[in-house]
Design a protein around this motif. Structure first.
Motif, PDB file in Angstrom:
ATOM      1  N   ALA A 160      40.276  23.808  43.661  1.00 56.16           N
ATOM      2  CA  ALA A 160      41.375  23.093  43.020  1.00 56.16           C
ATOM      3  C   ALA A 160      41.694  23.648  41.644  1.00 56.16           C
ATOM      4  N   ASN A 161      40.934  24.624  41.192  1.00 53.38           N
ATOM      5  CA  ASN A 161      41.180  25.166  39.856  1.00 53.38           C
ATOM      6  C   ASN A 161      40.859  26.657  39.856  1.00 53.38           C
ATOM      7  N   LEU A 162      40.367  27.181  38.766  1.00 49.36           N
ATOM      8  CA  LEU A 162      40.007  28.586  38.685  1.00 49.36           C
ATOM      9  C   LEU A 162      38.757  28.860  39.523  1.00 49.36           C
ATOM     10  N   TRP A 163      38.626  30.091  40.011  1.00 42.14           N
ATOM     11  CA  TRP A 163      37.458  30.464  40.807  1.00 42.14           C
ATOM     12  C   TRP A 163      36.223  30.445  39.918  1.00 42.14           C
ATOM     13  N   CYS A 164      35.181  29.726  40.358  1.00 42.06           N
ATOM     14  CA  CYS A 164      34.073  29.414  39.461  1.00 42.06           C
ATOM     15  C   CYS A 164      32.841  30.287  39.626  1.00 42.06           C
ATOM     16  N   GLY A 171      43.635  27.128  43.841  1.00 40.75           N
ATOM     17  CA  GLY A 171      44.670  26.155  43.513  1.00 40.75           C
ATOM     18  C   GLY A 171      45.107  26.255  42.070  1.00 40.75           C
ATOM     19  N   ALA A 172      45.493  27.437  41.664  1.00 40.53           N
ATOM     20  CA  ALA A 172      45.950  27.692  40.298  1.00 40.53           C
ATOM     21  C   ALA A 172      47.061  28.725  40.360  1.00 40.53           C
ATOM     22  N   SER A 173      47.755  28.866  39.270  1.00 39.81           N
ATOM     23  CA  SER A 173      48.801  29.873  39.161  1.00 39.81           C
ATOM     24  C   SER A 173      48.203  31.186  38.700  1.00 39.81           C
ATOM     25  N   ALA A 174      48.550  32.283  39.350  1.00 41.61           N
ATOM     26  CA  ALA A 174      48.090  33.592  38.894  1.00 41.61           C
ATOM     27  C   ALA A 174      48.583  33.879  37.483  1.00 41.61           C
ATOM     28  N   ALA A 175      49.758  33.371  37.145  1.00 38.98           N
ATOM     29  CA  ALA A 175      50.297  33.558  35.795  1.00 38.98           C
ATOM     30  C   ALA A 175      49.418  32.875  34.753  1.00 38.98           C
ATOM     31  N   PHE A 176      48.810  31.750  35.118  1.00 45.10           N
ATOM     32  CA  PHE A 176      47.909  31.055  34.211  1.00 45.10           C
ATOM     33  C   PHE A 176      46.588  31.797  34.083  1.00 45.10           C
ATOM     34  N   ASP A 177      46.161  32.448  35.160  1.00 46.29           N
ATOM     35  CA  ASP A 177      44.863  33.126  35.190  1.00 46.29           C
ATOM     36  C   ASP A 177      44.991  34.552  34.664  1.00 46.29           C
ATOM     37  N   HIS A 200      36.556  23.679  31.662  1.00 46.84           N
ATOM     38  CA  HIS A 200      37.353  23.339  30.496  1.00 46.84           C
ATOM     39  C   HIS A 200      37.519  24.519  29.535  1.00 46.84           C
ATOM     40  N   ALA A 201      36.423  25.217  29.212  1.00 48.82           N
ATOM     41  CA  ALA A 201      36.511  26.323  28.258  1.00 48.82           C
ATOM     42  C   ALA A 201      37.393  27.438  28.790  1.00 48.82           C
ATOM     43  N   ASP A 202      37.346  27.670  30.092  1.00 43.08           N
ATOM     44  CA  ASP A 202      38.166  28.729  30.684  1.00 43.08           C
ATOM     45  C   ASP A 202      39.643  28.348  30.678  1.00 43.08           C
ATOM     46  N   ASN A 203      39.939  27.083  30.937  1.00 41.93           N
ATOM     47  CA  ASN A 203      41.324  26.634  30.841  1.00 41.93           C
ATOM     48  C   ASN A 203      41.819  26.712  29.400  1.00 41.93           C
ATOM     49  N   ALA A 204      40.945  26.334  28.456  1.00 40.34           N
ATOM     50  CA  ALA A 204      41.323  26.389  27.041  1.00 40.34           C
ATOM     51  C   ALA A 204      41.603  27.825  26.605  1.00 40.34           C
ATOM     52  N   ALA A 205      40.808  28.780  27.103  1.00 38.23           N
ATOM     53  CA  ALA A 205      41.042  30.185  26.759  1.00 38.23           C
ATOM     54  C   ALA A 205      42.416  30.634  27.232  1.00 38.23           C
ATOM     55  N   ARG A 206      42.819  30.168  28.393  1.00 41.06           N
ATOM     56  CA  ARG A 206      44.123  30.554  28.926  1.00 41.06           C
ATOM     57  C   ARG A 206      45.263  29.883  28.165  1.00 41.06           C
ATOM     58  N   VAL A 207      45.032  28.666  27.693  1.00 40.86           N
ATOM     59  CA  VAL A 207      46.029  28.019  26.830  1.00 40.86           C
ATOM     60  C   VAL A 207      46.196  28.821  25.544  1.00 40.86           C
ATOM     61  N   GLU A 208      45.075  29.246  24.963  1.00 38.10           N
ATOM     62  CA  GLU A 208      45.123  30.104  23.768  1.00 38.10           C
ATOM     63  C   GLU A 208      45.859  31.405  24.054  1.00 38.10           C
ATOM     64  N   PRO A 210      37.754  37.300  33.493  1.00 38.27           N
ATOM     65  CA  PRO A 210      36.460  37.063  32.857  1.00 38.27           C
ATOM     66  C   PRO A 210      35.583  36.150  33.713  1.00 38.27           C
ATOM     67  N   PRO A 211      34.261  36.270  33.602  1.00 33.78           N
ATOM     68  CA  PRO A 211      33.370  35.368  34.352  1.00 33.78           C
ATOM     69  C   PRO A 211      33.587  33.929  33.921  1.00 33.78           C
ATOM     70  N   PHE A 212      33.511  33.049  34.895  1.00 39.99           N
ATOM     71  CA  PHE A 212      33.767  31.628  34.689  1.00 39.99           C
ATOM     72  C   PHE A 212      32.646  30.978  33.884  1.00 39.99           C
ATOM     73  N   GLY A 213      33.016  30.091  32.971  1.00 43.46           N
ATOM     74  CA  GLY A 213      32.029  29.295  32.251  1.00 43.46           C
ATOM     75  C   GLY A 213      32.102  29.398  30.747  1.00 43.46           C
ATOM     76  N   PRO A 214      31.941  30.620  30.165  1.00 42.95           N
ATOM     77  CA  PRO A 214      31.885  30.715  28.702  1.00 42.95           C
ATOM     78  C   PRO A 214      33.228  30.522  28.005  1.00 42.95           C
ATOM     79  N   GLY A 215      34.339  30.636  28.759  1.00 42.16           N
ATOM     80  CA  GLY A 215      35.641  30.537  28.118  1.00 42.16           C
ATOM     81  C   GLY A 215      36.052  31.813  27.417  1.00 42.16           C
TER      82      GLY A 215
END
Length: 425
Positions: A137-141, A213-219, A350-358, A149-154
């Motif tokens: 439902a979100n980024l590949w973990c 379940g995410a947008s490639a543009a977001f990732d 959360h940290a990975d989503n925040a990195a993409r927002v940045e 980037p590897p999932f987790g550290p953001g």
């Protein structure tokens, strides 16, 4: 085509399979949802056939602190991953495998679609030689890709050789951390008559397709389709418990939403600090609690309205900013409406989503331990600097595929069976 969907009560994990199953059902396929009993009403609301797990853990009511994942109890990465293994991936793998084998014998699926954390379901599909797709439902973990980037550290997207080396070392470490669950995994595999694996994440190899379940543009603008991986676009909707609307004051002040998720992560303290941060600002604030905080006792603040439940799709378009923990749906809804964010990661994705927002320039990332004064400064920055809203609006134009994402996931699942039929012919 007959499709068996398996998931568990994990907050944002649930809408993705329900939306995709409904899309397949509407295309004329037979579907069955298997999940925790508390997810039955959501399935029934879409008129989807549903059965509850029999041996696998019942994680209780939505948002219960005793259910779901207990990873919120620690921030040390090896301990976080160990808890994920114990709680969901490998600890109850034998129970999930046995249940899946029974449901498969009764339903006779042509394909199994599972949440990416249910390793027991994966081994059942392996035992049955039934095509398996993983639907996240979100980024590949898991650390099985090198294009993000590897999932987790953001981490931000690698820009140098040292960044690439950092990513490679981190992937190797994360793989090793997951091997804490290897004894449980191999015990479950022996129970269903499968040989042992050398590493826990080797179990992922059985999946023929991984639907994100995410947008490639977001990732970080990743490839839409690369090998087994394919992006479906965001797979979220307003949960059936949060269909209320909210009145906003008509006083000319900007509106701000504060939301720290639907599953329990001991988020009361950060919510109280955030409420204190906005107390003296000339803004209107809506706080939505969700099941995890439904009974929380919170301070009364004159410009803050607290709602046990309300639709973010109703509130967010009328907001100038959102402060949140960084859950995928909670981040993507504001971006979908061109609303900037202040993100305070608390774990998980959360940290990975925040990195993409940045990376998008659509908001600011803070520590979950940030003081009220720091939160206030970040919010004022996001509200005052138009670049954040401008970047959020620019990205919103790239999310126009949101409404068809479930159909794209359904097509990805159906193609597994079509491929098998072509090979047999």
């Amino acid at each position: 085509m007959r499709v068996l969907f398996t998931t568990f009560e994990g907050g944002g994990h649930v809408p993705a399979p329900l939306l995709t199953a409904a899309a397949l059902r509407d295309l004329g396929h037979d579907v069955l949802i298997v999940s925790d009993p508390c997810n039955a009403p959501a399935a029934e609301a879409k008129a989807l056939a549903f059965k509850a797990w029999r041996r696998a853990p019942d994680r209780g009511a939505l948002g219960a602190p005793s259910g779901g994942l207990s990873d919120w109890k620690t921030r040390w990465p090896p301990a976080v991953i160990r808890r994920i293994c114990v709680d969901v991936a490998t600890g109850p793998a034998a129970a999930y495998a046995q249940d899946t084998l029974e449901f498969a014998a009764e339903f006779e699926p042509d394909v199994i679609v599972s949440n990416e954390l249910l390793f027991g379901v994966m081994m059942a599909a392996e035992k049955l030689k039934t095509p398996l797709a993983l639907l996240t439902a979100n980024l590949w973990c898991f650390p099985t890709r090198e294009d993000v980037p590897p999932f987790g550290p953001g981490y931000m997207l690698a820009k140098s050789q040292s960044d690439l080396a950092r990513d490679a070392v981190t992937r190797k470490l994360i793989r090793k951390f997951f091997d804490a669950g290897l004894p449980d995994l191999n015990a479950a595999r022996a129970l269903v008559g499968l040989p042992p694996l050398l590493h826990t994440l080797d179990q992922l190899d059985v999946a023929r397709r991984i639907l994100i379940g995410a947008s490639a543009a977001f990732d970080f603008d990743a490839d839409e389709a690369s090998g087994r991986y394919a992006y479906c676009g965001p797979l979220f909707e307003t949960p059936n418990w949060a269909d209320g609307t909210a009145e906003m004051p008509d006083n000319g002040r900007p509106n701000v939403l504060i939301s720290f998720g639907t599953t329990f992560q001991d988020q009361k303290s950060v919510l109280i600090r955030t409420m204190a941060a906005v107390e003296t600002l000339p803004i209107n604030v809506i706080v939505t609690l969700g099941p995890a905080l439904a009974d929380a006792k919170l301070p009364q603040i004159s410009n803050v309205r607290v709602l046990a439940q309300a639709s973010h799709d109703d509130i967010v378009p009328r907001c100038a900013a959102v402060i949140c923990h960084g859950g995928h749906g909670t981040v993507l809804r504001p971006l979908k409406h061109g609303v900037p964010l202040v993100v305070m990661p608390m774990g998980r994705d959360h940290a990975d989503n925040a990195a993409r927002v940045e990376w998008l320039g659509a908001g600011v990332r803070l520590s979950e331990r940030a003081s009220s004064a720091r939160i206030k400064r970040a919010l004022v920055q996001v509200l005052a600097d138009g670049k954040y809203r401008g970047n959020a609006r620019s990205f919103a134009k790239r999310l126009s595929d949101c409404d068809v994402s479930s159909r794209r996931a359904a097509d990805g699942i159906a193609s597994l069976v079509r491929t098998d039929e072509a090979l047999a012919a």
